[in-house]
Design a protein around this motif. Structure first.
Motif, short mmCIF file in Angstrom:
data_model
loop_
_atom_site.label_atom_id
_atom_site.label_comp_id
_atom_site.label_asym_id
_atom_site.label_seq_id
_atom_site.Cartn_x
_atom_site.Cartn_y
_atom_site.Cartn_z
N LEU A 125 0.61 -5.75 1.49
CA LEU A 125 1.49 -5.97 2.64
C LEU A 125 0.93 -5.31 3.90
O LEU A 125 1.08 -5.84 5.00
CB LEU A 125 2.88 -5.41 2.34
N LEU A 126 0.26 -4.18 3.75
CA LEU A 126 -0.35 -3.52 4.89
C LEU A 126 -1.46 -4.39 5.49
O LEU A 126 -1.59 -4.52 6.71
CB LEU A 126 -0.92 -2.15 4.47
N ARG A 127 -2.23 -5.01 4.63
CA ARG A 127 -3.35 -5.83 5.09
C ARG A 127 -2.92 -7.20 5.61
O ARG A 127 -3.41 -7.68 6.62
CB ARG A 127 -4.37 -6.00 3.95
N ARG A 128 -1.97 -7.83 4.92
CA ARG A 128 -1.62 -9.21 5.24
C ARG A 128 -0.33 -9.35 6.03
O ARG A 128 -0.11 -10.36 6.69
CB ARG A 128 -1.51 -10.01 3.93
N GLY A 129 0.56 -8.37 5.91
CA GLY A 129 1.81 -8.44 6.63
C GLY A 129 2.82 -9.37 5.97
O GLY A 129 2.60 -9.93 4.90
N ARG A 160 6.94 -6.03 11.94
CA ARG A 160 6.16 -4.84 12.26
C ARG A 160 6.37 -3.76 11.21
O ARG A 160 5.44 -3.04 10.85
CB ARG A 160 6.55 -4.33 13.65
N ASP A 161 7.61 -3.64 10.72
CA ASP A 161 7.93 -2.66 9.69
C ASP A 161 8.48 -3.38 8.47
O ASP A 161 9.40 -4.18 8.58
CB ASP A 161 8.96 -1.64 10.19
N ILE A 162 7.91 -3.09 7.31
CA ILE A 162 8.30 -3.71 6.05
C ILE A 162 8.70 -2.60 5.10
O ILE A 162 7.97 -1.61 4.94
CB ILE A 162 7.14 -4.52 5.44
N LEU A 163 9.84 -2.75 4.47
CA LEU A 163 10.36 -1.72 3.57
C LEU A 163 10.58 -2.31 2.19
O LEU A 163 11.17 -3.38 2.04
CB LEU A 163 11.69 -1.18 4.12
N VAL A 212 13.51 6.60 -7.37
CA VAL A 212 13.63 5.63 -6.28
C VAL A 212 12.36 5.72 -5.44
O VAL A 212 12.01 6.81 -4.96
CB VAL A 212 14.87 5.90 -5.40
N ILE A 213 11.67 4.60 -5.30
CA ILE A 213 10.42 4.55 -4.57
C ILE A 213 10.65 3.86 -3.23
O ILE A 213 11.31 2.82 -3.16
CB ILE A 213 9.34 3.76 -5.34
N ILE A 214 10.10 4.46 -2.18
CA ILE A 214 10.14 3.85 -0.85
C ILE A 214 8.70 3.56 -0.43
O ILE A 214 7.89 4.49 -0.28
CB ILE A 214 10.77 4.80 0.20
N ASP A 215 8.37 2.29 -0.26
CA ASP A 215 7.09 1.90 0.33
C ASP A 215 7.38 1.36 1.72
O ASP A 215 8.03 0.31 1.87
CB ASP A 215 6.40 0.83 -0.52
N HIS A 216 6.93 2.07 2.73
CA HIS A 216 7.18 1.69 4.13
C HIS A 216 5.83 1.32 4.76
O HIS A 216 4.95 2.16 4.90
CB HIS A 216 7.83 2.85 4.88
N VAL A 217 5.69 0.05 5.10
CA VAL A 217 4.49 -0.45 5.76
C VAL A 217 4.78 -0.62 7.25
O VAL A 217 5.78 -1.24 7.63
CB VAL A 217 4.06 -1.81 5.16
N ARG A 235 -7.01 0.18 9.61
CA ARG A 235 -7.07 -0.47 10.92
C ARG A 235 -5.85 -1.36 11.15
O ARG A 235 -5.59 -1.78 12.28
CB ARG A 235 -8.34 -1.29 11.04
N ASP A 236 -5.11 -1.68 10.09
CA ASP A 236 -3.94 -2.54 10.22
C ASP A 236 -2.66 -1.75 10.51
O ASP A 236 -1.65 -2.33 10.93
CB ASP A 236 -3.72 -3.35 8.94
N GLY A 237 -2.66 -0.45 10.24
CA GLY A 237 -1.45 0.37 10.41
C GLY A 237 -1.39 1.43 9.34
O GLY A 237 -2.41 2.06 9.04
N TRP A 238 -0.21 1.64 8.75
CA TRP A 238 -0.11 2.66 7.70
C TRP A 238 0.91 2.27 6.64
O TRP A 238 1.82 1.48 6.87
CB TRP A 238 0.22 4.04 8.26
N LEU A 239 0.69 2.84 5.47
CA LEU A 239 1.61 2.71 4.33
C LEU A 239 2.06 4.11 3.97
O LEU A 239 1.24 4.97 3.64
CB LEU A 239 0.89 2.06 3.14
N PHE A 240 3.36 4.35 4.05
CA PHE A 240 3.93 5.66 3.70
C PHE A 240 4.79 5.47 2.46
O PHE A 240 5.79 4.76 2.49
CB PHE A 240 4.77 6.20 4.86
N SER A 241 4.38 6.10 1.37
CA SER A 241 5.08 5.94 0.09
C SER A 241 5.75 7.24 -0.31
O SER A 241 5.15 8.31 -0.23
CB SER A 241 4.09 5.53 -1.00
N THR A 242 7.00 7.13 -0.75
CA THR A 242 7.80 8.29 -1.12
C THR A 242 8.42 8.06 -2.49
O THR A 242 8.91 6.98 -2.78
CB THR A 242 8.92 8.53 -0.09
N VAL A 243 8.36 9.10 -3.33
CA VAL A 243 8.98 9.07 -4.65
C VAL A 243 10.12 10.07 -4.67
O VAL A 243 9.91 11.27 -4.44
CB VAL A 243 7.98 9.41 -5.76
#
Length: 273
Positions: A55-59, A64-67, A119-124, A188-196
């Motif tokens: 998702l970070l690479r392709r969107g 802009r923000d994907i959860l 509970v996992i949070i993947d925020h792109v 270069r596409d942005g960031w992925l912030f993952s939380t457990v």
């Protein structure tokens, strides 16, 4: 990829005034315009590890923000640094024996385990090229998540517990055990912030971590493995998931994963073996 960051110069959770303008984090009040991925997007531990980076690479359309917020199958998420340790194969075998499927995640850190009680949070965040500022993001989301847990009745503190698994300056603990850990990847596409967020089942997590960390040769105190329900028995995966969605301002229905992206995942899973 961010393996570690220096301790904050100011109190944890303090966000530099320029951070939002620089694209480091979204607005402080939730995430403006966030697109929530449908909860029924499932595919197993390998799928979970590969989907965030995809998702970070392709969107996802123009988002802009994907959860993505989900509870996984039992998973032992090793970092690429872990795979370089001489005991990695033994650690992976130990995790598998405990019922946790080993995967290699692209984010930094060290081995973390998760299961249906997590509970996992993947925020792109797709922002294009930008100066990486992982410290500000760690501070921002640690403060946000700690406030959310306090509202649920948790005595939440930001900072590591000595001897914790996947140690980090922005772990969240209840004064004795680690409850929340985060890692991020910057490209270069942005960031992925993952939380457990560990909600229930700390004994199962401990059972998987103890032999695996011994094989990897990392310092580890099993007493530092905790879950929210250890001190707030009423907490459930459902209630914590609801709190997460509220904190992120994710009120719209989830969107399905487009079929072209789903079709790419098998190729990514092969490359991660």
């Amino acid at each position: 990829m961010t393996d570690a960051v220096p301790p904050p110069a100011s109190a944890a959770g303090a966000l530099p005034p320029s951070a939002s303008a620089a694209g480091v984090v979204p607005s402080a009040a939730g995430v403006a315009g966030v697109v929530l991925l449908a909860a029924d997007v499932v595919g197993g531990p390998g799928f979970d590890a590969a989907l965030g980076p995809l998702l970070l690479r392709r969107g996802l359309g123009e988002a802009r923000d994907i959860l993505r917020v989900y509870s996984p199958e039992p998973t032992a998420a090793f970092s690429r640094r872990d795979t370089l340790r001489t005991g990695y194969e033994r650690a992976a075998a130990a995790a598998r024996s405990a019922g946790f499927t080993p995967v290699v995640r692209p984010q930094g850190g060290s081995l973390a385990v998760q299961h249906p009680g997590s509970v996992i949070i993947d925020h792109v965040h797709r922002s294009g090229p930008q100066p990486p500022d992982p410290t500000a993001r760690f501070q921002h989301f640690a403060a946000m998540h700690a406030a959310m847990l306090r509202a649920l009745g948790v005595d939440a503190h930001i900072g590591p517990v000595p001897g914790e698994y996947c140690p980090g300056d922005y772990s969240i603990n209840d004064g004795r055990a680690k409850l929340v850990g985060s890692a991020q990847r910057v490209t270069r596409d942005g960031w992925l912030f993952s939380t457990v967020i560990q909600v229930t089942g700390s004994a199962l997590l401990r059972e998987a971590l103890l032999p695996a960390y011994a094989a990897l040769g990392y310092e580890f105190d099993p007493a530092t493995v905790g879950a929210i329900a250890d001190t707030v028995p009423a907490a459930t995966v459902r209630s914590v998931t609801a709190a997460v969605l509220s904190a992120y301002g994710a009120t719209a229905p989830g969107v399905p994963l487009p079929e072209p992206l789903r079709a790419e995942l098998p190729h990514l899973l092969t490359s991660m073996d």
